[in-house]
Design an enzyme around this catalytic site. Sequence first.
Site, PDB file in Angstrom:
ATOM      1  N   ASP A  45      23.810  44.945  29.924  1.00 48.93           N
ATOM      2  CA  ASP A  45      24.353  44.716  31.262  1.00 48.93           C
ATOM      3  C   ASP A  45      23.601  45.522  32.315  1.00 48.93           C
ATOM      4  O   ASP A  45      23.371  45.041  33.430  1.00 48.93           O
ATOM      5  CB  ASP A  45      25.835  45.100  31.295  1.00 48.93           C
ATOM      6  N   ASP A  49      21.842  44.106  35.675  1.00 49.21           N
ATOM      7  CA  ASP A  49      22.192  44.614  37.003  1.00 49.21           C
ATOM      8  C   ASP A  49      20.948  45.069  37.760  1.00 49.21           C
ATOM      9  O   ASP A  49      20.857  44.901  38.984  1.00 49.21           O
ATOM     10  CB  ASP A  49      23.181  45.770  36.880  1.00 49.21           C
ATOM     11  N   SER A  94      44.803  11.195  33.825  1.00 54.26           N
ATOM     12  CA  SER A  94      45.475  12.078  32.881  1.00 54.26           C
ATOM     13  C   SER A  94      45.314  11.504  31.481  1.00 54.26           C
ATOM     14  O   SER A  94      44.769  10.407  31.294  1.00 54.26           O
ATOM     15  CB  SER A  94      46.961  12.197  33.234  1.00 54.26           C
ATOM     16  N   LEU A  95      45.792  12.244  30.481  1.00 51.75           N
ATOM     17  CA  LEU A  95      45.732  11.772  29.099  1.00 51.75           C
ATOM     18  C   LEU A  95      47.127  11.435  28.605  1.00 51.75           C
ATOM     19  O   LEU A  95      48.102  12.118  28.947  1.00 51.75           O
ATOM     20  CB  LEU A  95      45.126  12.846  28.186  1.00 51.75           C
ATOM     21  N   LYS A 130      42.124  21.390  23.638  1.00 50.68           N
ATOM     22  CA  LYS A 130      42.625  20.993  24.955  1.00 50.68           C
ATOM     23  C   LYS A 130      42.938  22.252  25.750  1.00 50.68           C
ATOM     24  O   LYS A 130      43.981  22.877  25.577  1.00 50.68           O
ATOM     25  CB  LYS A 130      43.874  20.120  24.840  1.00 50.68           C
ATOM     26  N   LYS A 305      38.999  11.552  21.217  1.00 53.59           N
ATOM     27  CA  LYS A 305      38.370  10.512  22.029  1.00 53.59           C
ATOM     28  C   LYS A 305      37.566   9.588  21.125  1.00 53.59           C
ATOM     29  O   LYS A 305      36.877  10.062  20.209  1.00 53.59           O
ATOM     30  CB  LYS A 305      37.432  11.136  23.074  1.00 53.59           C
ATOM     31  N   LYS A 329      49.632  17.451  21.469  1.00 55.83           N
ATOM     32  CA  LYS A 329      50.122  18.708  22.015  1.00 55.83           C
ATOM     33  C   LYS A 329      50.740  19.602  20.941  1.00 55.83           C
ATOM     34  O   LYS A 329      51.355  19.123  19.982  1.00 55.83           O
ATOM     35  CB  LYS A 329      51.170  18.427  23.111  1.00 55.83           C
ATOM     36  N   CYS A 442      59.426  60.011  23.912  1.00 57.98           N
ATOM     37  CA  CYS A 442      60.187  61.008  23.166  1.00 57.98           C
ATOM     38  C   CYS A 442      59.377  62.291  23.111  1.00 57.98           C
ATOM     39  O   CYS A 442      58.155  62.263  22.924  1.00 57.98           O
ATOM     40  CB  CYS A 442      60.463  60.487  21.757  1.00 57.98           C
ATOM     41  N   CYS A 448      59.679  63.276  15.110  1.00 59.78           N
ATOM     42  CA  CYS A 448      60.554  62.113  15.302  1.00 59.78           C
ATOM     43  C   CYS A 448      60.391  61.149  14.140  1.00 59.78           C
ATOM     44  O   CYS A 448      59.274  60.699  13.858  1.00 59.78           O
ATOM     45  CB  CYS A 448      60.214  61.418  16.612  1.00 59.78           C
TER      46      CYS A 448
END
Length: 700
Positions: A45, A49, A94-95, A130, A305, A329, A442, A448
Site C-alpha cells: 500500500d 500511495d 427485476s427477477l 445474488k 440464468k 432466495k 468486572c 471471576c
Amino acid sequence: MSGSPGRREAGLPSPAALRRVSELRDSIARHDHLYHVLDAPEIADGEYDRLFAELVSLEATHPGLADPDSPTQRVGGAPVEGFSEVAHDVPMLSLANAFDEAGVAEFDRRVRDRLEIGEGEEVEYVAETKLDGIAVSLRYEGGRLAVAATRGDGTRGEDVTSNVRTIRSIPLRLRGAGVPASLEVRGEIYLPLDRFARLNEEQRERGEREFVNPRNAAAGGLRQLDPRETRSRRLMFFCHGAGDASGVPSAGTHLDLLRRLNEWGLRTSPDVRAIRGVDGCIAYYREIEARRPTLGYQIDGVVYKVNRLEDQRRLGAVSRAPRWALAHKFPAEEAVTRLLGIDIQVGRTGSLTPVARLEPVFVGGVTVTNATLHNQDEIERKDVRVGDRVVVRRAGDVIPQVLRVVDAERRNPEAPTFAMPSACPACGAPVVRVEGQAATRCTAGLGCPAQRKEAIRHFASRRAMDIEGIGEKLVDQLVETRLPGTETRLVGTVADLYRLNECRDEIVALDRMGELSTVNLLEAIEDSRGLPLPRFLYALGIPEVGEATAASLARHFGKLFRIREADEAALAEVRDVGPIVAGHVAAFFRDELNRSVVDDLMVAARPAPVPVERPEPEDEAAPLPLAGEVVVLTGALSAMTRDEARDRLLVLGARVTGSVSKRTTLVVCGENPGSKRDRAEALGIRTLDEADFLEFLEGT
C-alpha cells in the site's frame, strides 16, 4: 536553448513530465485492476500511495495535463445539487423469485416447455451469488465511463456518475482488445461486511445511529451529494451482465459475455459457473448457502440464468422480469419477535454484555432465542425495554442482534428502562465503566469464575502460550473436576496448568483423554515454559493488549516486574500504548489476585525477558542486536513455524511486517516465497533462505 525557459514560463509540461504522467496513470490503473478486480496485488500500500502522490503532484504542477480519466479524479469533486434522471435504453428488470426447490423445478419446466426441450435433456444455466446491493447501469462510450445510473423504476434511474467514479473496482476506462464503441454494463454496488462493521463501530463512537444493514449503508453512500463522502464508504462492484450483449464479439453464452467483460477490466463474481438442470441448480444453492458466512459480502440468494444468449432472446420477458432468469432466495434474515428479558454475560476480559432473551423465532435458517444488545449505550439509543416487539437480524453465522423496536408507542408505559448491574452477576465483584468507553467490566480479573474458562483457553491458544491439546471440552473438565476428597479444582487459574504433572492419574481418567493424550498434554505444557515475554504478556489477556501492544511493552520495559510496577504515566510513554490501554494494564496489575497468579506464573512459565528499546541505567550494556531492522517473512519454514521465527526476531529487537516496502531491510524466504522475494530483489533488499536465516540467528 532559448525554448526551455519559454516552456517553463508558459507552464507547459516537458516531454519527460508527459511521459512520466502517462507511465504513472497506466501503472496506477494496472495496480487498481490487480487489487480491486483480480484480488492479486503486486505492491504494498505504501508504494501505491507513493505513485499516487507523485501523479497528484505532477498534475498540480501542470494543470494542462488534466484528464477526467486520470486515477486522481476518483477522489471526488465538489458536491452536486441533486441527481438528474437517466433513461435506460434497455429496461432494468427485476427477477422472479423462488423460495424452495419446487419453485426452481417449476422455473426449469417453463424454460424447457418454451424452448421445446424434451424430458431427457437438461438446460444449461449460469449460476452466481445474488448480491444484496444496489443495481446500477454503467455506460461506456469509446471504452470510457460516460454515465452511471441506478435502476430507479426500471426505465429511468438517477445519474450517479460522479459518485460511481470514486469506486476503485469500477474502471474509468476499459482495457484490452475488442471493446465495443458503446457498451452498457449491469451490476451491483455493495459494501463488504468488514467495512460495514467498521462503519457501524465509527457510528457508535460518534454517538450516531448505526446502519441497519450493508445494503442501506451502500445505498446511502451511493446517493451522497458530495462524492468525497461516497469515496469514504469504500464501496465495491460486481458486474453480472450487459444491457445489450449483441455488440460483444464472440459472446454466444452468458458465461462468454462475463468472461469478455472481465477481460476488459470489469469485476465479476468468482463464484459464477455453468451448471445443468434442476439438480445442478440445487447443488449450487446448497454449496453457496454453506459458504455464505465466508464470502465477505452480503447475499440473499443465488441467481440462475439460461446460458445461451439466443435462448434468452427466444424466452423474452414479462412486464417486470425476464423469463430466462430466476432468483432462488435464502430464508429471511430479519424477523419480529418479543423481548422476554435481558441477561448479562461476562466475557474473557470481564466485559459485561447484555443479551436479549427472545420468544423463539425462525430467522436466517435457524431458530433464534437470544441476541446481542451490545452495551448499555446501544440499549438506550434504541430505547429497548422488556416486553417490546423487536426486529432481530441474523446474517450467515453472525451473532443475532436486536436492530430496533417495533411500535414503541404501544408498549406498556410502566416498562422500566434498562440499567447495567453494579456488581458482576458471576462473582459479585464491583463493576466499573471507564469514562469514554462503552464497555462495563468486572473488577475481579482472573478471580471471576465467568472469566476463568475463557482466560485459560486464551492463555493456551496458539498465538499465546501455544499449549496444544487444550480445547474447549478439556478446559471445561479441568475447571469443573475436583481433586478426590477436596474442593480444589484441577485448574483454578492459568498458573495451575503448570502443576498438572502432579495430577496425572486424574487427567488420564477424564473423558476422551487416556495415557497418550495426557503425555502429549503435559509435554506441550512443558514446552511452553520460557517463551518470549511478548507471548506471555499477550497470554495474560489484559484488556486491549493484543500481540503488537504486548511486543511494544516488552521491548520498552524488558522484564515483567518493570511492567508490573509501572504507573499509568510510564506505561503511556510506550509506543502503541495510549492512556486507555495504560489504564487497563495498571488496573490489571493492581489487582491482588492477578498479581498472585502472575507471581505463580513467573516461577512456573519463566517468560524470557527481551532487550529494551532504549538503554536504561542498569542496562547500558544491553543494546538491541536487530534494532532498526524491518523484516518480512515469506514462504514455508521447516525448522520452525513462522510464529516462532517472528518471536525470535521480536526478541532481538526487529520489527516484523507483512509486506515488502522501501523501509524493509531483510526478507526471509522459506519454500515457495512468491512475489515478496521478487519485490525485495527489485528493490535491492537483502534476502536470506532458511539455512542462511538460521545461521544469521545463531550469530546474532
